[in-house]
Scaffold this motif. Structure first.
Motif, PDB file in Angstrom:
ATOM      1  N   CYS A   1      -4.285  -5.391  -6.594  1.00 45.17           N
ATOM      2  CA  CYS A   1      -3.148  -6.173  -6.116  1.00 45.17           C
ATOM      3  C   CYS A   1      -3.124  -7.537  -6.783  1.00 45.17           C
ATOM      4  O   CYS A   1      -3.857  -8.439  -6.416  1.00 45.17           O
TER       5      CYS A   1
ATOM      6  N   GLU B   1       0.806  -1.226   0.000  1.00 45.23           N
ATOM      7  CA  GLU B   1       0.000   0.000   0.000  1.00 45.23           C
ATOM      8  C   GLU B   1       0.843   1.283   0.000  1.00 45.23           C
ATOM      9  O   GLU B   1       0.445   2.279  -0.592  1.00 45.23           O
TER      10      GLU B   1
ATOM     11  N   ARG C   1      -0.135   0.635  -4.137  1.00 44.32           N
ATOM     12  CA  ARG C   1      -1.224  -0.169  -4.705  1.00 44.32           C
ATOM     13  C   ARG C   1      -2.258  -0.385  -3.595  1.00 44.32           C
ATOM     14  O   ARG C   1      -2.040   0.018  -2.454  1.00 44.32           O
ATOM     15  N   SER C   2      -3.352  -1.050  -3.943  1.00 43.14           N
ATOM     16  CA  SER C   2      -4.383  -1.215  -2.920  1.00 43.14           C
ATOM     17  C   SER C   2      -5.023  -2.582  -3.043  1.00 43.14           C
ATOM     18  O   SER C   2      -4.743  -3.356  -3.963  1.00 43.14           O
TER      19      SER C   2
END
Ligand code: H53
Length: 835
Positions: free
Chosen positions: A46, A36, A41-42
């Motif tokens: 992912c 994160e 990214r989340s």
């Protein structure tokens, strides 16, 4: 030291030193945090690659803590260190190795599964670090693993190629090379932009008098390129000790990026200078056992040697010791002749820059270096043309001439009656143009020279270095038989077998002392053990069969005998002998009745390996293998009896799948040509048997495991010369079954025969240098013996298990201990215990 935190603030600092994770939850927390924040990214974005990255970064944090401590410990301990100079480090993937070494793979697997991922999928996201060609580069990687695992204070030095060994694609049966850009995401390296060295090229040498009237040589002019350090942590197995691999990248020196040009609008040419500098470390030369004398290669070698020596000397100078202590503090091992320039470079530093007199300097230099020879093949022995060298490294050429002069004076005094001796042992070959024989320079400048298997170490003393044995005496020469790291090649590549062994031996201690494997002999007749051992081999074959189906679209039967030859494609390794044998088998099958065919032991012949892009004959062999595969695999008469597979892009991570899945592997070089071989050891350690010639380490493997457990064939090294002679000058008749194979090829059975005529003519008309025809009959006969042996499954498995039990000698840990004792005189430095 100047940059250290003042004493009063250290308590605060220490309070916040990260501790690393120990539970699945803690791992997940670190992994998610990296995904994160570090990667931005989340949860909704992912994939497996991002999860690989998060996992790698979490483990990297852990390695870095150990690494920092290790480096500090090494600095404070102030004891002798070893520096392993290698132009190649074929490391493969790092994550799996890091997880196993710190003993946290299970923790991570649990954590990953809670996050919704499978460990296998995550591990396979990593791009191989493929900074090597073959055996030599992989040996260096195994040595780094052992050095770290055994707590030796050791550094590796290499080049940070932007492109590793090319990726191989097979298009219409031909090899096509694709660049391997591997640095898009590499969490395992740390750019040290503050650690740079200016490296000089070209220019000229001027002589001046110093204040005392002694003449000094100064290398002036030319151009400067900057070396920037990139550091890679190398974790040991079950030890905090984490060594450093320092790789140099080239960059335009700051003064060189010409602002004058830049401002006057010559932007493009200014950028071109920049790019030219970066070219030095851009690509790995893709030749294995072949040297081509290219200027850029020489530039790479000097760039890397000069940067590494500057670094080593700088570290030594910090200890404020006298120069005579240098060899007691520093051992430098030359992996082949590629780093030989380190010898004149150290002499130059000591004489030209530090002001030592020649003799004193030379005594230091020649006590510091050890040289490992890996080949006797003439085409692989490095020679550099004197004019090229003079242009690029004028001062080094003078130094080499002076080294040679002193040496030849000594030889002349010692052997006054042997005039020819001088030209034979001279570093300079009196050809046109004159050539510098790098192996001779490496030998003269080192205190020990070693070969890599017993036969090879004997051969160098009777062939390429014969005269030097007379000059220096036999004690300068020694043998260190190669080895492999059992961590990667057993525990990581074959986890089920590793666990089975651990369950019988009472733990994983054998991974640190491989000789403990001998206790497995107690289980050779244990029914339960045998059953599990077989099941594991079968499961590994199923996995490979799945890979073959995906990669080649061919279904192979996992119950068939898997016959594997994976290594660089080279005439001396004789993949052509193997494929001719396959054709011979195919012709035999075609001549059989369906009933007879049913009685055969089904076989899958698996090939893999890259050919050097300019090695036309090797590419022809690849083409032939693929053409044979096309015909055989589609022949309804043949069915399961024979399949022929060429696996694309053989590399370290593919080797980890292939090695545990073989029943038989082929190590069939012309006797006396393969210095050692190391994949032979990997296959045996994984319970596969060998068909091989009496060459390299096969001989010692036979001694260890017993003649009954290996399939040896072919002529001996001592007979090779006479046989070659008989091809050229005798009346030699070709073996009739090999003739039948050639007839099938020339009849067009495998496509346009003209594609393969050079391959066939090399044997029939041009002297058969690699003695394929001499060994063909005994090769085929031995293959028949293998079929027979495989039918007797009980005996077969006894052989396999006995082989594993007797492989203890071939750990690279044993090699490293031998180098440390016989050559380096260094002691391990165990990690400091936490107070
Ligand atoms: O080095 C391996 C040996 C192998 C030998 C190999 C090698 C290279 O890969 C490249 C150049 C060279 O001179 C030698 O061919 O037999 O096992 C490690 O010692």
């Amino acid at each position: 030291v100047e940059a250290s935190i003042p004493e009063p603030q250290r308590a605060a600092w220490k309070k916040f030193t990260p501790k690393g994770f120990t539970t699945p939850e803690e791992f997940e927390k670190e992994c998610v945090r990296h995904i994160e924040t570090t990667l931005a990214r989340s949860l909704y974005n992912c994939d497996e690659f991002a999860t690989y990255a998060g996992t790698a970064l979490a483990f990297r944090d852990r390695l870095v803590l150990d690494w920092n401590k290790t480096q500090q410990n090494q600095t404070f301990a102030d004891q002798k260190r070893v520096y392993y100079l290698s132009l190649e480090f074929l490391m493969g993937r790092a994550l799996d190795n890091a997880m196993l070494n710190v003993g946290m793979k299970d923790v991570a697997a649990k954590g990953l599964s809670e996050l919704g991922f499978r460990m296998e999928d995550i591990v396979s996201q990593e791009h191989d670090a493929a900074l090597g060609n073959g055996g030599l580069g992989r040996l260096a990687a195994c040595f780094l693993d052992s050095l770290a695992s055994l707590n030796y204070p050791a550094w590796g030095y290499g080049l940070r190629y932007r492109y590793g060994i090319f990726k191989q694609e097979i298009v219409d049966g031909y090899q096509v090379e694709v660049p391997d850009y591997w640095l898009d995401f590499n969490p395992w390296e740390f750019a040290r932009h503050d650690i740079t060295v200016d490296i000089q090229f070209y220019g000229h040498v001027s002589k001046y008098q110093d204040d005392n009237g002694t003449s000094i040589s100064v290398w002036e002019g030319g151009e400067i390129v900057q070396a920037v350090a990139y550091d890679v942590p190398v974790p040991g197995y079950q030890t905090e000790n984490t060594n450093n691999l320092r790789l140099w990248a080239s960059k335009a020196a700051s003064g060189e990026f010409d602002f004058q040009k830049f401002n006057s609008g010559e932007y493009e040419s200014s950028v071109a200078d920049q790019q030219r500098a970066e070219t030095i470390s851009a690509v790995l030369y893709p030749n294995d056992n072949l040297e081509r004398g290219k200027e850029l290669r020489l530039k790479q070698q000097y760039f890397w040697c000069a940067a590494s020596l500057y670094d080593i000397v700088r570290r030594f100078k910090k200890t404020k010791r006298s120069w005579k202590d240098f060899p007691t503090q520093v051992a430098i091992q030359l992996n082949d002749t590629h780093p030989t320039l380190a010898i004149p470079e150290l002499q130059r530093i000591l004489v030209d820059q530090e002001g030592l007199d020649w003799e004193e300097a030379w005594s230091i230099v020649s006590k510091t270096f050890g040289y490992t020879n890996h080949t006797v093949l003439p085409e692989a022995l490095e020679k550099w043309s004197v004019p090229l060298f003079q242009h690029l490294l004028p001062r080094h050429l003078q130094i080499i001439y002076d080294i040679n002069l002193n040496f030849l004076h000594y030889v002349e005094r010692t052997f006054p009656k042997d005039r020819d001796m001088l030209s034979r042992v001279s570093i300079i070959e009196e050809s046109n143009p004159k050539m510098i024989r790098m192996a001779f320079l490496a030998l003269i400048g080192s205190h020990k020279v070693n070969g890599v298997a017993e036969l090879h170490s004997d051969l160098i003393k009777t062939t390429i270095f014969k005269d030097f044995v007379k000059v220096f005496g036999p004690d300068k020469f020694t043998n260190v038989t190669n080895g492999i790291t059992p961590r990667r090649w057993l525990h990581q590549a074959n986890p089920r077998l590793s666990e089975l062994i651990a369950s019988k031996l009472g733990g994983h201690e054998f991974l640190k002392d491989l000789t403990l494997l001998h206790k497995l002999e107690n289980y050779v007749d244990d029914k339960e053990f045998r059953k599990e051992f077989q099941e594991i081999k079968y499961a590994n074959k199923v996995r490979l069969a799945k890979h073959i189906k995906e990669a080649n679209g061919v279904s192979v039967n996992p119950s068939a005998l898997f016959d594997v030859q994976v290594k660089r494609i080279h005439e001396y390794k004789r993949q052509q002998l193997n494929i001719f044998g396959v054709i011979h088998r195919y012709l035999a099958i075609k001549a059989m009745s369906p009933e007879e065919r049913k009685k055969l032991v089904p076989r899958v012949s698996i090939f893999g390996g890259k050919a050097a892009p300019g090695y036309w004959m090797a590419k022809t062999v690849i083409h032939l293998i693929n053409q044979v595969g096309k015909v055989v695999n589609n022949d309804k008469d043949v069915g399961d009896a024979l399949k022929v597979i060429f696996l694309e892009d053989y590399n370290v991570s593919k080797a980890e799948i292939i090695t545990p899945a073989s029943d038989i592997s082929e190590h069939i070089s012309t006797a006396g040509t393969e210095a050692s071989g190391t994949s032979n050891m990997k296959f045996c350690l994984n319970g596969g048997l060998i068909i091989g010639t009496c060459d390299g380490a096969n001989i010692e493997i036979t001694r260890e495991i017993g003649e009954n457990n290996i399939f040896l064939f072919g002529n001996l090294a001592e007979d090779v010369e006479d046989l070659r002679h008989s091809h050229l000058y005798g009346t030699y008749t070709l073996d009739s079954s090999l003739q039948a194979v050639f007839d099938a090829i020339s009849d067009g059975m495998f496509g346009d025969a003209s594609h393969f005529s050079a391959l066939v003519n090399g044997i029939v008309e041009h002297g058969d240098y690699y003695l394929v025809s001499d060994d063909f009959a005994s090769y085929c006969k031995t293959q028949d013996l293998i079929d027979e042996a495989y039918k007797n499954q009980e005996e077969w498995w006894t052989k396999c298990i006995t082989t594993v039990a007797r492989m203890g000698f071939f750990s690279s840990d044993r090699c490293i201990d031998e180098y440390a004792e016989m050559i380096w005189n260094v002691e391990p430095l165990p990690p400091k215990q936490e107070q």
